[in-house]
Design an enzyme around this catalytic site. Sequence first.
Site, PDB file in Angstrom:
ATOM      1  N   SER A   9       0.791  -1.201  -0.196  1.00  0.00           N
ATOM      2  CA  SER A   9       0.203  -0.121  -0.065  1.00  0.00           C
ATOM      3  C   SER A   9       0.799   1.331   0.080  1.00  0.00           C
ATOM      4  CB  SER A   9      -0.999  -0.176   1.167  1.00  0.00           C
ATOM      5  OG  SER A   9      -1.651  -1.127   1.087  1.00  0.00           O
ATOM      6  N   GLY A  42      -1.234  -9.486 -12.182  1.00  0.00           N
ATOM      7  CA  GLY A  42      -1.975 -10.262 -13.212  1.00  0.00           C
ATOM      8  C   GLY A  42      -1.561 -10.743 -14.390  1.00  0.00           C
ATOM      9  N   ARG A 182     -39.838 -19.077  -0.805  1.00  0.00           N
ATOM     10  CA  ARG A 182     -39.855 -19.903   0.418  1.00  0.00           C
ATOM     11  C   ARG A 182     -40.901 -19.955   1.242  1.00  0.00           C
ATOM     12  NH1 ARG A 182     -39.724 -24.277   2.950  1.00  0.00           N
ATOM     13  NH2 ARG A 182     -37.931 -24.830   4.367  1.00  0.00           N
ATOM     14  N   GLN A 201     -36.634 -11.438   8.762  1.00  0.00           N
ATOM     15  CA  GLN A 201     -36.131 -11.369   7.371  1.00  0.00           C
ATOM     16  C   GLN A 201     -35.840 -10.049   6.632  1.00  0.00           C
ATOM     17  OE1 GLN A 201     -34.604 -14.127   6.462  1.00  0.00           O
ATOM     18  NE2 GLN A 201     -34.582 -14.600   4.413  1.00  0.00           N
ATOM     19  N   GLY A 269     -30.129 -23.487   4.236  1.00  0.00           N
ATOM     20  CA  GLY A 269     -29.643 -24.711   3.757  1.00  0.00           C
ATOM     21  C   GLY A 269     -29.181 -24.449   2.250  1.00  0.00           C
ATOM     22  N   THR A 290      -8.909  -5.881  -1.130  1.00  0.00           N
ATOM     23  CA  THR A 290      -7.282  -5.701  -1.079  1.00  0.00           C
ATOM     24  C   THR A 290      -6.902  -5.114  -2.324  1.00  0.00           C
ATOM     25  OG1 THR A 290      -7.371  -7.637   0.535  1.00  0.00           O
ATOM     26  CG2 THR A 290      -5.123  -6.670  -0.662  1.00  0.00           C
ATOM     27  N   GLU A 292      -6.268  -2.738  -5.506  1.00  0.00           N
ATOM     28  CA  GLU A 292      -5.835  -1.489  -5.697  1.00  0.00           C
ATOM     29  C   GLU A 292      -6.050  -0.707  -4.324  1.00  0.00           C
ATOM     30  OE1 GLU A 292      -5.593  -0.106  -8.730  1.00  0.00           O
ATOM     31  OE2 GLU A 292      -5.817  -1.953  -9.860  1.00  0.00           O
ATOM     32  N   ASP A 294      -5.488  -1.551  -0.015  1.00  0.00           N
ATOM     33  CA  ASP A 294      -6.199  -2.012   1.374  1.00  0.00           C
ATOM     34  C   ASP A 294      -7.292  -1.052   1.633  1.00  0.00           C
ATOM     35  OD1 ASP A 294      -6.219  -3.558   3.743  1.00  0.00           O
ATOM     36  OD2 ASP A 294      -6.031  -1.737   4.465  1.00  0.00           O
TER      37      ASP A 294
END
Length: 511
Positions: A9, A42, A182, A201, A269, A290, A292, A294
């Site tokens: 960094s 990369g 559901r 929810q 599940g 992380t 470009e 931290d």
Amino acid sequence: MCWIFQKGSNVQGLQTIATFDPLRDEFIIDTPNDGAIKWWIGNAAVHGKFATVFAKLMLPTHDTKGVSDMGVHAFIVPIRDMKTHEVLPGIEIHDCGHKVGLNGVDNGALKFRSVRIPRDNLLNRFGDVSRDGKYTSSLPSINKRFAATLGELVGGRVGLAYSSVGVLKIAVTIAVRYSLLRQQFGPPKQPEISILDYQSQQHKLMPMLASTYAFHFATSYLVEKYAEMKKSRDEELVSDVHTLSAGLKAYVTSYTAKSLSTCREACGGHGYAAVNRFGSLRNDHDIFQTFEGDNTVLLQQVAVYLLKQYKEKFQGGTLTVTWNYLRESMNTYLSQPNPVTSRWEGEDHLRNPNFQLDAFRYRTSRLLQSVAFRLRKHSKTLGGFGAWNRCLNHLLTLAESHIESVILAKFIEAVRSCPDVSSRAALKLVCDLYALDRIWNDIGTYRNVDYVAPNKAKAIHKLTEYLSFQVKNIAKELVDGFELPDHVTRAPIGMQAAEEAYSQYAQCSGF
């Protein structure tokens, strides 16, 4: 093709050096120790033929020092033979190995041992070296040149922030559609209800859905400002976009990382099944925190810029557009909270965008003023670095608070500019939920300074729950608004046609 990379960094403190040799008109690239090895590059391990290397430019001098450090510059360095693809002499390349996610990306580590490159391989927009070793630059100092060079990397942060919102849209879409599909339990002797009808929810997913919309508008604004910056190269705009991209990248990617786990849990599940993608989304996205820079380091950059703006305000300087609310905040927002408005608890008042934005900016302004005072106090005994470290958590909170203020401001603008009446009403509902949920999450801050009285805090909490319920009623339309086709979400439980979801899932499971 080229790949840009740097050490950790602290780019300005990197150790890789490029020493000019005037006898051969070449630069010599060296990695002085193992701590300066370039990691996570990369396309380096297998495919890359060239690299864009950031290194300290060292020029020979005729004094006792021998060399002069001209600061960080970028160089094009060949790493493999164009015909044979063999690694070139003086270059070591190693694969970074199996990763938590993104294993389709070819990441490698590089080390340079006296690698020579032509003088013309210096990327010389911000500084150049002549044949006789003379250095010239249109920018007067190392810091100015460094800032200009680093500005070229802003695009990566802009892309990550925008892409992270795309990942969040996919996860929220899957979780909301499954929660509508559901069914579980319900009143005695009555049909079961969808799990999104449960308040718990709604509490998990509806503020997240609101945040996704908020981030969409904020990152779209960032992309627009970045494009404007690339065209105009206005110095103030470059600085503004650099800081805003750092803050949004850090804030949005951290939020998305946490939300992916919440979405998985919200689907029970079936959320744990690999075919429904939460695991792969979480693993592939995790490195966004992380890439470009931290996130903790990037938030500190935002805090540094805020403190600079705070200082300039008192010196009569001008503030850039994104930060100009600070000029007013030092006067209006930091006055004593109004004992009357601190008790207003009507829905019209709480859903007023002026109240919401003032609350966000008030918090940021107080944090800025208090951390500036603390830094001055501690620097007398601890020095600059020690004071910064002592106040670090405070500084990170300040940066996040400012970014939230920018996000809300852009959301409010988007609501006001929406041409369709029904769509604008839906966006207003979502925007109110985003704002009030954030205020409630930090209600202690507002209570501690009497910005919000106890009865008002209670009203904010109650209204936030009611807004979550209202957003639930249009949740399907809201996720459909992301326009993500099934081949993009690629999760059976998140299919657009709910009636096909279970059959598709069963088929994927071998039934």
